[in-house]
Design an enzyme around this catalytic site. Structure first.
Site, PDB file in Angstrom:
ATOM      1  N   HIS A  36       0.853  -1.188   0.000  1.00  0.00           N
ATOM      2  CA  HIS A  36       0.000   0.000   0.000  1.00  0.00           C
ATOM      3  C   HIS A  36       0.895   1.245   0.000  1.00  0.00           C
ATOM      4  CE1 HIS A  36      -4.144   1.656   1.129  1.00  0.00           C
ATOM      5  NE2 HIS A  36      -3.366   2.720   1.024  1.00  0.00           N
ATOM      6  N   TYR A 225     -14.269   6.662  -5.412  1.00  0.00           N
ATOM      7  CA  TYR A 225     -14.507   7.914  -4.707  1.00  0.00           C
ATOM      8  C   TYR A 225     -15.385   8.896  -5.477  1.00  0.00           C
ATOM      9  CZ  TYR A 225     -11.033   6.589  -1.236  1.00  0.00           C
ATOM     10  OH  TYR A 225     -10.366   5.930  -0.238  1.00  0.00           O
ATOM     11  N   GLU A 292     -12.371   0.478  -0.805  1.00  0.00           N
ATOM     12  CA  GLU A 292     -12.241   1.852  -0.312  1.00  0.00           C
ATOM     13  C   GLU A 292     -13.395   2.686  -0.847  1.00  0.00           C
ATOM     14  OE1 GLU A 292      -8.699   4.183  -0.784  1.00  0.00           O
ATOM     15  OE2 GLU A 292      -7.370   2.497  -0.329  1.00  0.00           O
ATOM     16  N   TRP A 336     -13.197   4.154   3.813  1.00  0.00           N
ATOM     17  CA  TRP A 336     -11.893   4.767   4.026  1.00  0.00           C
ATOM     18  C   TRP A 336     -12.147   6.082   4.735  1.00  0.00           C
ATOM     19  CZ3 TRP A 336      -7.007   3.118   3.550  1.00  0.00           C
ATOM     20  CH2 TRP A 336      -5.999   4.059   3.740  1.00  0.00           C
ATOM     21  N   GLU A 343      -2.636  11.701   4.686  1.00  0.00           N
ATOM     22  CA  GLU A 343      -3.243  11.573   3.362  1.00  0.00           C
ATOM     23  C   GLU A 343      -2.374  12.249   2.294  1.00  0.00           C
ATOM     24  OE1 GLU A 343      -5.835  10.022   2.181  1.00  0.00           O
ATOM     25  OE2 GLU A 343      -6.702   9.257   4.048  1.00  0.00           O
TER      26      GLU A 343
END
Length: 392
Positions: A36, A225, A292, A336, A343
């Site tokens: 990740h 997202y 996510e 998430w 971030e």
């Protein structure tokens, strides 16, 4: 290249052992991601994902993790968001490792990540699956895309290219053919010729590699997202780039609401439903985990995060439609994130967590946002209730 991928010390193994055991003790099924965005610097110094040798290194590391934790972990993700690693890490250089090699770096690193994933999947399949009975996949991030002008053929074709150069770049080889999307291969080949290259800038898989890559995912792991409008943008530049090869400009529709903490995050829950349907139709109706999905707040973030809870509520409603109306085979959904964290280039000022973290306090106290309280009700009830539906 050094034959070790990560040096997991005894204390490191103990740390992850404890996390996995605590999750299981509390009735939580762990899904473990092997990579990740955290490549050790000593491997980056030897070429990182740009080096062919990393595929073997990653496989060795994956086998270590399967062997060490696989008696308790049944869901594995090899690499998180290879698209972001390739495009932002090795094309634009805006995230680690900060390499700018437009039109070449992203394709080369993506090529190696796909092969590394496939090797790790085969290692699990051959050496561990029969005893451990787990599943292995790769987490692919993607926007949904709509033509800016739905009646314009050029915008329609640009939207197809946008999806090909994002989700399908990795999903097509792994789930369908062992090779890149035809539209992607054609675009890059044509642009490479125009720019004076003797061959395409997109690397080619050998026939043996295609066979190795095809079918190397036991479920579809998706990070979603936002959604974009897309219009055709002819490439007239002589310099190579992924965006130039794509010839598709992404447009943010400012009639959509945006998350306060992220200027790029337009709130488009219905885009997720359409993306799930696209995956179902394109990739043979796979089992899907949304690995996510989230909404950011800027700092200081209010604990009464009504806008974020509305985002989650509407998103869960669209997921329910995908399952009940579109027959999407969805097995799980991950927010998430659990905690506010670091971030990317936003640091700690961009807050995605369900729990607020006070980064100014050495003890890092954690307080639930309203969205955490409401989402806990969803988990308890395994769905939205009338009370959570009515909240505004």
């Amino acid at each position: 290249m050094n034959p070790t991928f990560f040096l997991l010390t005894f204390s490191g193994v103990d740390y992850y052992d404890k996390i996995i055991d605590d999750l299981l003790a509390n009735g939580i099924v762990p899904m473990v991601t092997l990579y990740h965005f955290d490549l050790p610097q000593h491997l980056e110094d030897q070429g990182g994902w740009s080096s062919d040798a990393i595929t073997e290194v990653f496989d060795n590391y994956a086998q270590f993790c399967f062997r060490t934790f696989g008696n308790r972990v049944k869901l594995w993700v090899t690499i998180n968001e290879p698209y972001v690693v390739a495009k932002d890490g090795y094309e634009k250089g805006i995230v680690a490792p900060g390499i700018m090699e437009p039109g070449i770096g992203a394709y080369r690193t993506a090529h190696n990540m796909i092969k590394a994933h496939a090797k790790a999947w085969h290692s699990y399949d051959l050496l561990f699956r029969k005893k451990q009975h787990g599943l292995v996949s790769i987490a692919l991030n993607s926007d949904w895309a709509e033509p800016l002008d739905s009646t314009c053929l050029a915008d329609q074709e640009a939207t197809k290219r946008y999806m090909a150069f994002c989700l399908d770049w990795f999903a097509e080889p792994i789930f369908i053919s062992g090779d890149y999307p035809a539209i992607m291969k054609s675009q890059i080949s044509v642009m490479s010729t125009k720019q004076g290259y003797l061959s395409s800038r997109l690397p080619e898989f050998t026939e043996e590699e295609k066979k190795m890559i095809k079918g190397t995912a036991d479920f579809f792991a998706l990070n979603y997202y936002t959604t974009r409008k897309v219009k055709h943008q002819e490439n007239t530049r002589s310099e190579p780039s992924v965006s130039g090869d794509r010839e598709a400009e992404q447009i943010m529709d400012h009639s959509w609401p945006f998350a306060a903490g992220s200027s790029w995050l337009a709130v488009v829950p219905w885009g997720l439903r359409r993306l799930l349907k696209y995956i179902k139709d394109t990739y043979n109706n796979p089992i899907i985990y949304i690995t996510e999905n989230g909404f950011s707040q800027s700092d200081p973030a209010p604990l009464d995060d009504t806008q974020r809870w509305k985002y989650f509520r509407l998103t869960l409603q669209e997921i329910l439609k995908a399952v009940s109306l579109d027959d999407v085979h969805l097995n799980g959904y991950f927010v998430w994130s659990l905690l506010d964290n670091f971030e990317w280039t936003c640091g700690y000022s961009c807050r995605f967590g369900l729990f607020h973290v006070d980064f100014e306090n050495p003890a890092l106290p954690r307080v639930p946002y309203r969205s955490a309280i409401e989402y806990a009700k969803v988990i308890s009830n395994n769905g939205l209730t009338k009370s959570t539906e009515e909240l505004r």
